[in-house]
Design a protein around this motif. Structure first.
Motif, mmCIF file in Angstrom:
data_model
loop_
_atom_site.group_PDB
_atom_site.id
_atom_site.type_symbol
_atom_site.label_atom_id
_atom_site.label_comp_id
_atom_site.label_asym_id
_atom_site.label_seq_id
_atom_site.Cartn_x
_atom_site.Cartn_y
_atom_site.Cartn_z
ATOM 1 N N THR A 1 136.694 138.897 43.778
ATOM 2 C CA THR A 1 138.293 138.966 43.662
ATOM 3 C C THR A 1 137.745 137.143 41.974
ATOM 4 N N SER A 2 139.710 137.192 42.006
ATOM 5 C CA SER A 2 139.804 135.154 41.101
ATOM 6 C C SER A 2 139.242 134.139 42.146
ATOM 7 N N ALA A 3 139.110 134.369 43.443
ATOM 8 C CA ALA A 3 138.260 133.349 44.120
ATOM 9 C C ALA A 3 137.460 133.681 44.880
ATOM 10 N N PRO A 4 136.587 133.628 44.741
ATOM 11 C CA PRO A 4 134.833 134.667 44.871
ATOM 12 C C PRO A 4 134.823 134.858 46.211
ATOM 13 N N PRO A 5 134.493 135.039 46.992
ATOM 14 C CA PRO A 5 133.668 133.944 48.180
ATOM 15 C C PRO A 5 132.495 133.407 48.404
ATOM 16 N N PRO A 6 132.060 132.642 49.412
ATOM 17 C CA PRO A 6 130.511 132.469 49.119
ATOM 18 C C PRO A 6 129.760 133.528 49.343
ATOM 19 N N PRO A 7 128.572 133.975 48.842
ATOM 20 C CA PRO A 7 127.367 134.587 48.223
ATOM 21 C C PRO A 7 126.985 135.462 50.275
ATOM 22 N N PRO A 8 126.532 136.200 50.425
ATOM 23 C CA PRO A 8 126.174 136.315 51.851
ATOM 24 C C PRO A 8 124.700 135.382 52.142
ATOM 25 N N THR A 9 125.132 134.977 53.416
ATOM 26 C CA THR A 9 122.907 134.300 53.758
ATOM 27 C C THR A 9 122.520 134.801 54.932
ATOM 28 N N GLN A 10 120.887 135.037 54.618
ATOM 29 C CA GLN A 10 120.763 134.802 55.927
ATOM 30 C C GLN A 10 120.058 134.449 56.711
ATOM 31 N N THR A 11 119.995 134.584 57.967
ATOM 32 C CA THR A 11 118.823 133.418 58.748
ATOM 33 C C THR A 11 117.527 134.289 59.107
ATOM 34 N N CYS A 12 116.437 133.678 58.560
ATOM 35 C CA CYS A 12 114.837 134.482 58.979
ATOM 36 C C CYS A 12 115.151 133.719 60.954
ATOM 37 N N ALA A 13 113.755 134.231 60.982
ATOM 38 C CA ALA A 13 113.437 134.603 62.456
ATOM 39 C C ALA A 13 112.941 133.444 63.070
ATOM 40 N N ARG A 14 112.782 132.659 62.102
ATOM 41 C CA ARG A 14 111.865 130.681 62.975
ATOM 42 C C ARG A 14 113.628 130.241 62.310
ATOM 43 N N GLY A 15 114.560 130.807 62.143
ATOM 44 C CA GLY A 15 116.127 129.615 61.533
ATOM 45 C C GLY A 15 116.295 129.362 60.901
ATOM 46 N N HIS A 16 114.893 129.604 59.562
ATOM 47 C CA HIS A 16 115.846 128.866 58.218
ATOM 48 C C HIS A 16 116.861 129.888 57.688
ATOM 49 N N GLN A 17 117.817 129.252 57.130
ATOM 50 C CA GLN A 17 118.766 129.708 56.310
ATOM 51 C C GLN A 17 118.970 129.771 54.955
ATOM 52 N N HIS A 18 119.298 130.849 54.178
ATOM 53 C CA HIS A 18 119.223 130.387 52.896
ATOM 54 C C HIS A 18 120.226 132.339 52.239
ATOM 55 N N ASP A 19 120.547 131.581 51.106
ATOM 56 C CA ASP A 19 121.740 132.366 49.756
ATOM 57 C C ASP A 19 120.768 133.537 50.474
#
Length: 306
Positions: free
Chosen positions: A107-125
């Motif tokens: 929308t006009s105020a877009p939410p942040p893109p989804p993120t993923q967390t790998c099996a080793r706990g690293h979180q990335h866009d």
């Protein structure tokens, strides 16, 4: 033609009975199974188009294209990749579906893109992950429908994987098969240019610089694939096996010229340019310096003096 129909109710559309909303003259073409989007209220157009029409178009296109038959494509976590770890992997198809949903509902105020967390706990866009090895930030179309299946009305049609079956031919990496693709559903063979015409034809002349020009042309092609998701075809004065003279230019949507002195003295290259101009295709000239070499960078291709 094997396609789907979406009906749009526009402001002057009169609907008295929602059970039989289609005009009598279109009975047999439209029925209660036909999807529709009510756009009679102009105030709600943006929400209707974004929330209903675009997802519906995407859904029908996905059904029409079918599946390339190659599943399980994975992309590694950006932090696990340099370490050679195999535990931090994500299915590309799942990530691309999530990004599509996010883009459709912004929308006009877009939410942040989804993120993923790998099996080793690293979180990335998710977008960052897709830009890595095996992914595509541009959400490329990975499947093209078999034209022979469509001609026979076979739905869903058999499909060819663009990046494993089609693109290698256009890159000049595959010469076997005479430019024919075998469909797993109808078992027939389709010509490459009929099944998946190139979007960009890269015209260049190897000339005296030979391998250097080939390297530049291939680096441009690779960047077009990775950044824009386009299927591109290399010219270089050579015709693909199984193709007709100048067919690559005729089938492509646009022509990209890598201009050198050798280009303007090459009969083949000038014929490719003349054909594109005669067919009123977009032509993008790139003027190269007399002595050049490709410089690879993460987000761009630079052509510099040697």
């Amino acid at each position: 033609e094997g396609g789907g129909i979406i009906a749009l109710w526009l402001p002057d559309c009169q609907v008295d009975d929602h059970r039989e909303w289609w005009p009598t003259s279109m009975s047999g073409v439209l029925d209660w199974n036909t999807p529709y989007v009510d756009l009679r209220n102009k105030v709600t157009w943006p929400e209707k188009v974004q929330g209903e029409l675009i997802p519906l178009v995407y859904k029908l296109l996905k059904l029409w294209r079918g599946s390339p038959g190659v599943h399980g494509r994975m992309v590694k976590c950006p932090e696990c990749r340099p370490l050679g770890l195999v535990t931090g992997q994500f299915p590309v198809d799942k990530l691309e579906d999530q990004v599509r949903e996010w883009r459709l509902h912004r929308t006009s105020a877009p939410p942040p893109p989804p993120t993923q967390t790998c099996a080793r706990g690293h979180q990335h866009d998710t977008l960052e992950i897709l830009q890595g090895e095996g992914g595509s930030a541009s959400l490329r179309c990975d499947a093209v429908a078999c034209p022979l299946c469509l001609a026979e009305g076979a739905l869903p049609p058999g499909c060819f994987d663009v990046w494993q079956s089609v693109a290698p031919y256009y890159r000049g990496e595959v010469v076997a098969g005479k430019g024919l693709l075998r469909c797993s559903r109808c078992t027939m063979r389709s010509r490459l240019f009929d099944a998946a015409p190139p979007q960009v034809f890269i015209a260049f002349a190897s000339g005296a610089r030979g391998p250097q020009m080939d390297q530049i042309a291939r680096s441009v092609l690779r960047r077009l694939e990775e950044e824009a998701g386009t299927v591109s075809c290399l010219g270089g004065g050579l015709e693909l096996i199984g193709s007709k003279p100048l067919e690559g230019v005729r089938k492509a949507s646009m022509l990209l010229l890598l201009l050198t002195d050798d280009f303007v003295t090459s009969r083949q290259c000038m014929a490719e340019l003349s054909e594109a101009l005669a067919m009123h295709k977009p032509v993008v000239p790139v003027l190269l310096r007399p002595s050049i070499q490709p410089v690879q960078r993460r987000n761009s291709i630079l052509i510099s003096e040697a």
